[in-house]
Design a protein around this motif. Structure first.
Motif, short mmCIF file in Angstrom:
data_model
loop_
_atom_site.label_atom_id
_atom_site.label_comp_id
_atom_site.label_asym_id
_atom_site.label_seq_id
_atom_site.Cartn_x
_atom_site.Cartn_y
_atom_site.Cartn_z
N ILE A 1 38.44 28.05 42.42
CA ILE A 1 38.20 29.45 42.15
C ILE A 1 39.52 30.16 41.86
N ALA A 2 39.55 30.87 40.74
CA ALA A 2 40.72 31.67 40.38
C ALA A 2 40.51 33.13 40.74
N GLU A 3 39.27 33.62 40.61
CA GLU A 3 39.01 35.02 40.88
C GLU A 3 37.49 35.23 40.99
N ARG A 4 37.09 36.04 41.98
CA ARG A 4 35.69 36.40 42.11
C ARG A 4 35.46 37.74 41.42
N LEU A 5 34.39 37.81 40.62
CA LEU A 5 34.10 38.96 39.79
C LEU A 5 32.64 39.36 40.00
N LEU B 1 34.94 43.36 33.71
CA LEU B 1 34.43 42.83 34.98
C LEU B 1 35.29 43.32 36.14
N ARG B 2 36.58 43.31 35.98
CA ARG B 2 37.48 43.75 37.05
C ARG B 2 37.33 45.24 37.33
N SER B 3 37.14 46.02 36.29
CA SER B 3 36.98 47.46 36.51
C SER B 3 35.70 47.75 37.30
N GLU B 4 34.66 46.96 37.06
CA GLU B 4 33.42 47.13 37.83
C GLU B 4 33.62 46.71 39.28
#
Length: 317
Positions: free
Chosen positions: A212-216, A310-313
């Motif tokens: 996992i690199a990042e959870r979105l 996705l990150r902004s959400e």
């Protein structure tokens, strides 16, 4: 036609073989019939002498081969832009955009990466598949290695088969994954749809590592490392564990919108019509120098834009 001189020593374990059989082991990039022709034409010297095909090797002989290179493809060069990350006399590394087919095939007779490479370096026509050692799908972006000589081609193929290259991808998978893992499931042609692949007990071994690199929101950005390189491997493996790649038109299934997603995110997700997969990192041992070389490709704009939304959400949650 261009020529290429190669030398080798017959090892003890090949002693007693006919010359053409020994040559097939020493110069595996050429067919037995081509090697036999070159022996008959005096293009193979054993300890400085011309010998017949039926010559029995004793081990320790010095062999010199003057290979006559001939075109391996009817594919024509086309002036298509190439993003070249690295090039020397032996190898070439290309950053392929999404949408570019690697080899001509049904429905794509030209306008491919192979056409572009032959325009850039016409001598590649003398190499198998114009030097392209591996491929990535049309709508996958990222790094590909290309050999410019037969020796380099053999070296890179050997490294791939021995799983000594480094190939890492960034992918946006649907759903939440809680931890990294390894998928070790054999792959083969789908039993009813010949354009697709599936997990099959009688398939070829296929191993995919992911972390996992990042959870979105509703998705997970993954770093994926290939141990093998089967057709559609990442796409099939991720679908098999019920986390198919976002936008995958073949294995993705129905689009799953995150709960509470805003209009901007919904629009972006529906508009993303390719698998969100990018070949980010490529590394291998240089065929001539033995030096380890490695490259990294930036994410293409469409994936960067989608990640940004996705990150902004995620911040708004």
């Amino acid at each position: 036609m261009p020529e290429q001189r190669q030398q080798a020593t017959v090892p003890p374990e090949l002693a007693g073989l006919r010359l053409d059989q020994a040559l097939s082991e020493l110069f595996q990039e050429y067919s037995r019939s081509r090697l036999q022709t070159w022996v008959r034409n005096g293009r193979v010297l054993v300890n400085g002498r011309i010998v017949p095909v039926r010559y029995k090797t004793m081990g320790g002989e010095q062999v010199e081969l003057t290979a006559e290179l001939s075109p391996e493809t009817d594919c024509e060069g086309q002036d298509i832009p190439l993003a070249i990350m690295y090039e020397d006399n032996e190898v070439l590394v290309v950053d392929k955009p999404a949408g570019l087919v690697v080899h001509p095939a049904a429905g794509h007779p030209d306008g491919t990466l192979q056409n572009a490479l032959l325009h850039h370096a016409p001598a590649l026509k003398n190499l198998p598949r114009s030097g392209i050692v591996h491929r990535i799908d049309k709508d996958t972006s990222g790094l590909l290695m290309v050999a410019k000589t037969l020796q380099a081609h053999k070296s890179l193929v050997d490294q791939l088969q021995a799983r000594e290259t480094r190939r890492e991808y960034l992918a946006i998978a649907q759903g939440y994954l809680t931890a990294g893992a390894t998928i070790d499931e054999p792959l083969g042609r789908h039993p009813t749809d010949r354009k697709r692949y599936s997990v099959r007990r009688d398939g070829k071994d296929a191993i995919t590592h992911y972390r996992i690199a990042e959870r979105l929101p509703g998705h997970t950005l993954l770093r994926i490392k290939l141990e093998t390189g089967r057709t559609h491997q990442i796409r099939v493996h991720m679908a098999h564990i019920h986390h198919s790649l976002l936008g995958d038109p073949v294995y993705g299934g129905r689009l799953k919108l995150p709960a509470g997603a805003g209009s901007e995110l919904i629009t972006a997700l529906r508009a993303f019509r390719r698998q969100a997969l990018h070949a980010e990192t490529l590394g291998f041992e240089h065929p001539a120098s033995g030096e380890w070389l490695e490259w990294r490709s930036e994410l293409p704009d469409d994936m960067q834009r989608l990640l940004s939304i996705l990150r902004s959400e995620a911040v708004d949650e």
